[in-house]
Design an enzyme around this catalytic site. Structure first.
Site, PDB file in Angstrom:
ATOM      1  N   PRO A   1       0.786  -1.225   0.000  1.00  0.00           N
ATOM      2  CA  PRO A   1       0.000   0.000   0.000  1.00  0.00           C
ATOM      3  C   PRO A   1       0.826   1.288   0.000  1.00  0.00           C
ATOM      4  O   PRO A   1       1.836   1.383   0.704  1.00  0.00           O
ATOM      5  CB  PRO A   1      -0.833  -0.104   1.284  1.00  0.00           C
ATOM      6  CG  PRO A   1      -0.207  -1.177   2.099  1.00  0.00           C
ATOM      7  CD  PRO A   1       0.464  -2.090   1.145  1.00  0.00           C
ATOM      8  N   ASN A   2       0.378   2.198  -0.815  1.00  0.00           N
ATOM      9  CA  ASN A   2       0.937   3.560  -0.921  1.00  0.00           C
ATOM     10  C   ASN A   2       2.280   3.638  -1.648  1.00  0.00           C
ATOM     11  O   ASN A   2       2.797   4.734  -1.862  1.00  0.00           O
ATOM     12  CB  ASN A   2       1.063   4.227   0.478  1.00  0.00           C
ATOM     13  CG  ASN A   2      -0.261   4.250   1.209  1.00  0.00           C
ATOM     14  OD1 ASN A   2      -1.245   4.749   0.675  1.00  0.00           O
ATOM     15  ND2 ASN A   2      -0.312   3.702   2.409  1.00  0.00           N
TER      16      ASN A   2
ATOM     17  N   ARG B   1       4.778  11.250  -2.445  1.00  0.00           N
ATOM     18  CA  ARG B   1       4.451  10.967  -1.046  1.00  0.00           C
ATOM     19  C   ARG B   1       5.688  11.191  -0.157  1.00  0.00           C
ATOM     20  O   ARG B   1       6.741  10.602  -0.439  1.00  0.00           O
ATOM     21  CB  ARG B   1       4.022   9.499  -1.002  1.00  0.00           C
ATOM     22  CG  ARG B   1       4.045   8.853   0.321  1.00  0.00           C
ATOM     23  CD  ARG B   1       3.980   7.331   0.217  1.00  0.00           C
ATOM     24  NE  ARG B   1       3.845   6.796   1.545  1.00  0.00           N
ATOM     25  CZ  ARG B   1       4.164   5.556   1.885  1.00  0.00           C
ATOM     26  NH1 ARG B   1       4.604   4.711   0.984  1.00  0.00           N
ATOM     27  NH2 ARG B   1       4.023   5.156   3.126  1.00  0.00           N
TER      28      ARG B   1
ATOM     29  N   TYR C   1      10.946   9.243   1.033  1.00  0.00           N
ATOM     30  CA  TYR C   1      10.931   8.243  -0.044  1.00  0.00           C
ATOM     31  C   TYR C   1      11.547   8.735  -1.358  1.00  0.00           C
ATOM     32  O   TYR C   1      11.623   7.969  -2.321  1.00  0.00           O
ATOM     33  CB  TYR C   1       9.496   7.759  -0.276  1.00  0.00           C
ATOM     34  CG  TYR C   1       8.898   7.097   0.953  1.00  0.00           C
ATOM     35  CD1 TYR C   1       9.433   5.905   1.451  1.00  0.00           C
ATOM     36  CD2 TYR C   1       7.828   7.674   1.640  1.00  0.00           C
ATOM     37  CE1 TYR C   1       8.912   5.305   2.590  1.00  0.00           C
ATOM     38  CE2 TYR C   1       7.298   7.077   2.784  1.00  0.00           C
ATOM     39  CZ  TYR C   1       7.845   5.892   3.244  1.00  0.00           C
ATOM     40  OH  TYR C   1       7.334   5.295   4.368  1.00  0.00           O
TER      41      TYR C   1
ATOM     42  N   ASN D   1       7.964  -5.544  -0.874  1.00  0.00           N
ATOM     43  CA  ASN D   1       7.905  -4.408   0.035  1.00  0.00           C
ATOM     44  C   ASN D   1       6.459  -4.357   0.526  1.00  0.00           C
ATOM     45  O   ASN D   1       5.598  -3.786  -0.141  1.00  0.00           O
ATOM     46  CB  ASN D   1       8.279  -3.112  -0.677  1.00  0.00           C
ATOM     47  CG  ASN D   1       8.268  -1.931   0.282  1.00  0.00           C
ATOM     48  OD1 ASN D   1       7.760  -2.025   1.412  1.00  0.00           O
ATOM     49  ND2 ASN D   1       8.827  -0.805  -0.147  1.00  0.00           N
TER      50      ASN D   1
ATOM     51  N   ALA E   1       3.180  -0.802   4.931  1.00  0.00           N
ATOM     52  CA  ALA E   1       2.701  -0.812   6.326  1.00  0.00           C
ATOM     53  C   ALA E   1       2.337  -2.219   6.804  1.00  0.00           C
ATOM     54  O   ALA E   1       2.427  -2.509   8.005  1.00  0.00           O
ATOM     55  CB  ALA E   1       1.512   0.127   6.471  1.00  0.00           C
TER      56      ALA E   1
ATOM     57  N   GLU F   1      12.844  -9.115   1.564  1.00  0.00           N
ATOM     58  CA  GLU F   1      12.026  -7.949   1.935  1.00  0.00           C
ATOM     59  C   GLU F   1      12.825  -6.673   1.684  1.00  0.00           C
ATOM     60  O   GLU F   1      14.007  -6.595   2.054  1.00  0.00           O
ATOM     61  CB  GLU F   1      11.643  -8.051   3.411  1.00  0.00           C
ATOM     62  CG  GLU F   1      10.761  -6.896   3.873  1.00  0.00           C
ATOM     63  CD  GLU F   1      10.160  -7.152   5.247  1.00  0.00           C
ATOM     64  OE1 GLU F   1       9.416  -8.142   5.396  1.00  0.00           O
ATOM     65  OE2 GLU F   1      10.429  -6.349   6.172  1.00  0.00           O
TER      66      GLU F   1
ATOM     67  N   HIS G   1      12.750  -2.325   1.892  1.00  0.00           N
ATOM     68  CA  HIS G   1      12.128  -1.057   2.285  1.00  0.00           C
ATOM     69  C   HIS G   1      12.942   0.079   1.716  1.00  0.00           C
ATOM     70  O   HIS G   1      14.188   0.065   1.797  1.00  0.00           O
ATOM     71  CB  HIS G   1      12.043  -0.934   3.808  1.00  0.00           C
ATOM     72  CG  HIS G   1      11.172  -1.979   4.393  1.00  0.00           C
ATOM     73  ND1 HIS G   1       9.807  -1.932   4.282  1.00  0.00           N
ATOM     74  CD2 HIS G   1      11.467  -3.139   5.007  1.00  0.00           C
ATOM     75  CE1 HIS G   1       9.294  -3.018   4.825  1.00  0.00           C
ATOM     76  NE2 HIS G   1      10.277  -3.779   5.276  1.00  0.00           N
TER      77      HIS G   1
ATOM     78  N   ARG H   1      13.394   4.886  12.126  1.00  0.00           N
ATOM     79  CA  ARG H   1      12.168   5.698  12.113  1.00  0.00           C
ATOM     80  C   ARG H   1      11.353   5.450  13.399  1.00  0.00           C
ATOM     81  O   ARG H   1      11.922   5.103  14.421  1.00  0.00           O
ATOM     82  CB  ARG H   1      11.386   5.383  10.834  1.00  0.00           C
ATOM     83  CG  ARG H   1      12.184   5.749   9.569  1.00  0.00           C
ATOM     84  CD  ARG H   1      11.390   5.499   8.316  1.00  0.00           C
ATOM     85  NE  ARG H   1      10.186   6.333   8.255  1.00  0.00           N
ATOM     86  CZ  ARG H   1       9.187   6.123   7.393  1.00  0.00           C
ATOM     87  NH1 ARG H   1       9.263   5.138   6.517  1.00  0.00           N
ATOM     88  NH2 ARG H   1       8.138   6.912   7.395  1.00  0.00           N
TER      89      ARG H   1
HETATM   90  C1  DQA Z   1       8.124   1.278   3.690  1.00  0.00           C
HETATM   91  C2  DQA Z   1       8.242   1.490   5.201  1.00  0.00           C
HETATM   92  C3  DQA Z   1       6.914   1.248   5.885  1.00  0.00           C
HETATM   93  O1  DQA Z   1       7.027   1.454   7.300  1.00  0.00           O
HETATM   94  C4  DQA Z   1       5.861   2.201   5.355  1.00  0.00           C
HETATM   95  O2  DQA Z   1       4.597   1.903   5.928  1.00  0.00           O
HETATM   96  C5  DQA Z   1       5.791   2.224   3.870  1.00  0.00           C
HETATM   97  C6  DQA Z   1       7.033   2.137   3.091  1.00  0.00           C
HETATM   98  C7  DQA Z   1       9.435   1.612   2.942  1.00  0.00           C
HETATM   99  O3  DQA Z   1       9.564   1.193   1.802  1.00  0.00           O
HETATM  100  O4  DQA Z   1      10.291   2.323   3.479  1.00  0.00           O
HETATM  101  O5  DQA Z   1       4.731   2.428   3.294  1.00  0.00           O
HETATM  102  O6  DQA Z   1       7.846  -0.090   3.454  1.00  0.00           O
END
Ligand code: DQA
Length: 147
Positions: A9-10, A17, A22, A73, A76, A97, A99, A106
């Site tokens: 998500p996102n 964003r 990011y 990835n 959240a 995984e 990120h 963070r």
């Molecule tokens: C994320 C880190 C997560 O905590 C966050 O919710 C994201 C992006 C990252 O790629 O840094 O949406 O996965």
């Protein structure tokens, strides 16, 4: 070598964003770049994204027998999705995984990954380059017989 990248998500909003976290590079641009790098590495790459947990689980299930590795990835969902953890455990496709941000630098709630325990490793904090590192890690692992 067939690799599937699954973004949660996102991640589709990366580029606009929270750019201080990011970066400014647009999600589609990142995908183009990864397809290019995959070609150089001799990898057949597909990239999918969903904002819905169940769809991410279906992506993982459908990777069985179709891909040699998954790069995920979970965004959240990383921090609380036992269902994605179970899906990764179920399919026996090696997963890395990724990120974009360094989740360990963070908020406290981001420091814990539920899903990383179902992966062979985690790469965090290198922006889009983390996906390239993950492709290289998967190539190494698969060629090395997952030792
Ligand atoms: C994320 C880190 C997560 O905590 C966050 O919710 C994201 C992006 C990252 O790629 O840094 O949406 O996965």
């Amino acid at each position: 070598m067939r690799i599937l990248i699954i973004n949660g998500p996102n991640i589709n909003l990366v580029g606009s964003r929270e750019t201080h976290i990011y970066g400014n590079m647009d999600y589609n641009k990142i995908c183009d770049l990864l397809y290019e790098r995959a070609k150089d590495l001799g990898v057949s790459l597909d990239i999918v994204q969903s904002n819905i947990e169940g769809e991410i689980i279906n992506f993982v299930h459908n990777a069985r027998d179709k891909y040699d590795g998954i790069i995920i990835n979970p965004a959240a969902y990383t921090h609380y999705s036992i269902a994605i953890y179970d899906a990764l455990k179920a399919v026996l496709v090696p997963a890395v995984e990724v990120h974009l941000s360094n989740i360990h630098a963070r908020e406290d709630f981001r420091k814990r990954s539920v899903t990383a325990g179902a992966c062979i490793g985690q790469i965090s904090g290198f922006g889009y380059y983390g996906y390239i590192l993950a492709m290289q890690a998967l190539i190494h692992k698969v060629q090395d017989g997952l030792k």
